[in-house]
Design an enzyme around this catalytic site. Structure first.
Site, mmCIF file in Angstrom:
data_model
loop_
_atom_site.group_PDB
_atom_site.id
_atom_site.type_symbol
_atom_site.label_atom_id
_atom_site.label_comp_id
_atom_site.label_asym_id
_atom_site.label_seq_id
_atom_site.Cartn_x
_atom_site.Cartn_y
_atom_site.Cartn_z
ATOM 1 N N LYS A 68 0.850 -1.197 0.000
ATOM 2 C CA LYS A 68 0.000 0.000 0.000
ATOM 3 C C LYS A 68 0.876 1.233 0.000
ATOM 4 O O LYS A 68 1.880 1.296 0.706
ATOM 5 C CB LYS A 68 -0.831 -0.028 1.302
ATOM 6 C CG LYS A 68 -1.861 1.059 1.405
ATOM 7 C CD LYS A 68 -3.152 0.687 0.726
ATOM 8 C CE LYS A 68 -4.080 1.872 0.554
ATOM 9 N NZ LYS A 68 -3.694 2.753 -0.581
ATOM 10 N N LYS A 92 5.261 2.223 8.297
ATOM 11 C CA LYS A 92 4.073 2.987 8.685
ATOM 12 C C LYS A 92 2.864 2.052 8.851
ATOM 13 O O LYS A 92 2.131 2.137 9.831
ATOM 14 C CB LYS A 92 3.787 4.032 7.603
ATOM 15 C CG LYS A 92 2.871 5.138 8.026
ATOM 16 C CD LYS A 92 2.529 6.049 6.844
ATOM 17 C CE LYS A 92 3.723 6.843 6.348
ATOM 18 N NZ LYS A 92 3.336 7.794 5.264
ATOM 19 N N LYS A 104 5.190 2.329 -2.992
ATOM 20 C CA LYS A 104 5.076 3.736 -3.403
ATOM 21 C C LYS A 104 5.244 3.803 -4.909
ATOM 22 O O LYS A 104 5.866 2.936 -5.522
ATOM 23 C CB LYS A 104 6.168 4.572 -2.744
ATOM 24 C CG LYS A 104 5.819 6.037 -2.677
ATOM 25 C CD LYS A 104 4.877 6.293 -1.513
ATOM 26 C CE LYS A 104 4.614 7.738 -1.272
ATOM 27 N NZ LYS A 104 4.065 7.917 0.078
HETATM 28 N N1 GLU Z 1 0.627 8.941 0.491
HETATM 29 C C1 GLU Z 1 0.190 8.730 1.824
HETATM 30 C C2 GLU Z 1 1.344 8.337 2.731
HETATM 31 O O1 GLU Z 1 2.488 8.641 2.438
HETATM 32 C C3 GLU Z 1 -0.985 7.760 1.908
HETATM 33 C C4 GLU Z 1 -0.751 6.395 1.384
HETATM 34 C C5 GLU Z 1 -2.026 5.559 1.285
HETATM 35 O O2 GLU Z 1 -3.069 6.037 1.634
HETATM 36 O O3 GLU Z 1 -1.904 4.425 0.828
HETATM 37 O O4 GLU Z 1 1.166 7.820 3.790
#
Ligand code: GLU
Length: 433
Positions: A68, A92, A104
């Protein structure tokens, strides 16, 4: 030569490894991305010419679930940056105990130089190029810097066209009308707000006696500035990529947002209906904003903002990282020595991916939640994990960043071990427990 972003990011992992007892195999596993994809995306421009854009997607680790992470549109996007951001996403998601690994994506471009139709063709072209790499049970993109619900909608639609199935769960951060979740647009800032409130109550600080500077006025920065000022904090400075405004007495954030929307500029203003009055303020640079003498500094823009070059000028007491990777590892160590408390990105900005998880759950169940339900569940998760990390930091006398990595590593280590490690094998034979 300075480190690559990824080498610098990996140092956080090395530091935390001293405090965990996970298998060597798990450590080895976490040093490398699972898969990296680089693509060239041909786009027909409005003037008829053809332009090729470079895009990337990295799936770092999927031990805990499908990977994700967001997709970034920015001139600085590179494989190194995308890999580092995918690494952070892995930790995270583990910090928040989401059933996801980290990924990413990104495209190297200046999004402001493209028309809306060019952006649509580019976004659909990106999905065409990475379609085999993503899916609701494989890898789920979302918004990041300079991407938004409209772009997520195009991406989801393109994937559904390719697979011939309406597949809302392949992308999160979509418009509400096609399967987005209520509260996803404000989730990053809302999550950070819950963390700040929790920490401020632990150290017994009240909002009116707390000054705040926010770097970045995008989706995360503008909303966190707004939430903090509504809660009574004194937000004295905010900035966008063009510069910053500072007013000792505190700024009226809603009117700055309104001014920025109407004029694309930033001024310390007070607006009533359509009439805006300029209030007494100083225009300062982004660099000056970072070194203001405030209680709380919120970097909410890009990575590498606090480095060896400016770390000794930082005067804030607490830094909450709403951006990903705004402090380099060298600067981080200096801040720690100077007694400045840093609350790390992998906790503070995790509200975004947490509500993305809620969106994915809603898409899979086909049952949609109210805004109150979303925010109440978000608060519960943010507070619970902040408390656990706080507990680890106190117990081991380590920084909140190292504690967050320890917390994530324990979860990742357990999951990796559950799939089999060298500890299962003794002298080449499987050991029966
Ligand atoms: N781009 C956001 C982050 O860096 C959200 C990623 C997501 O919602 O998958 O956490």
């Amino acid at each position: 030569m300075s480190d690559t972003l990824f080498a610098d990011a990996s140092k956080r992992l090395e530091k935390a490894l001293k405090y965990v007892s996970i298998s060597e195999d798990a450590i080895e596993h976490l040093k490398f991305p699972k898969a990296s994809l680089a693509v060239s995306i041909p786009v027909r421009m409005d003037d008829g010419s053809l332009k090729i854009f470079q895009g990337y997607r990295v799936r770092y680790d999927d031990t805990r679930g499908p990977t994700k992470g967001g997709v970034r549109y920015h001139p600085n996007v590179s494989m190194d940056e995308v890999q580092s951001l995918a690494f952070w996403m892995t930790f995270k998601c583990a910090v928040l105990n989401l059933p996801f690994g980290g990924a990413k994506g990104g495209i190297t471009l200046n999004p402001k130089a493209l028309s809306r139709m060019e952006l649509e063709r580019l976004s659909r072209g990106y999905v065409n190029a990475i379609a085999d790499f993503i899916g609701p049970d494989i890898d789920i993109p979302a918004p990041d810097v300079y991407t938004n619900p409209m772009i997520m909608g195009w991406m989801m639609d393109q994937y559904s066209i390719i697979t011939r199935k309406v597949t809302p769960g392949v992308v999160t951060g979509k418009p509400i009308s096609i399967g987005g979740s209520l509260g996803r647009d404000t989730a990053t800032a809302m999550g950070a707000f819950f963390v700040i409130e929790n920490i401020m109550s632990k150290i017994d600080r009240s909002p009116p006696e707390t000054t705040v500077a926010v770097q970045g006025f995008g989706n995360a920065g503008a909303v966190i500035a707004d939430l903090l000022s509504k809660a009574g904090y004194k937000v004295v400075a905010v900035s966008d990529s063009q510069g910053a405004v500072y007013a000792k007495k505190g700024l009226d954030i809603p009117s700055i947002r309104q001014y920025k929307l109407s004029s694309r500029g930033m001024k310390a203003v007070y607006c009533e209906d359509t009439v805006c009055n300029i209030v007494e303020h100083e225009s300062i640079s982004n660099e000056e904003l970072l070194t203001l003498d405030v209680d709380i500094l919120v970097p909410a823009a890009l990575e590498n903002q606090i480095t060896e070059a400016n770390v000794n000028n930082i005067k804030a007491r607490y830094i909450f990282e709403v951006a990903n990777g705004p402090i380099t590892s060298v600067a981080d160590a200096i801040l720690e020595q100077r007694g400045i408390s840093v609350f790390p990105d992998i906790l503070v900005n995790a509200g975004g991916v947490t509500v993305s998880y809620f969106e994915w759950v809603q898409n899979r169940s086909g049952f949609y939640w109210t805004l109150e339900e979303v925010n109440q569940r978000l608060r519960q998760k943010m507070v619970e994990e902040t408390n656990q990390i706080w507990g680890i930091a106190q117990e081991l006398s380590i920084s909140m960043r190292t504690a967050a990595y320890v917390h994530a590593l324990n979860r990742l280590g357990e999951a990796i071990s559950a799939k089999g490690t060298r500890d299962y094998y003794v002298n080449g034979k499987v050991s029966v427990p």
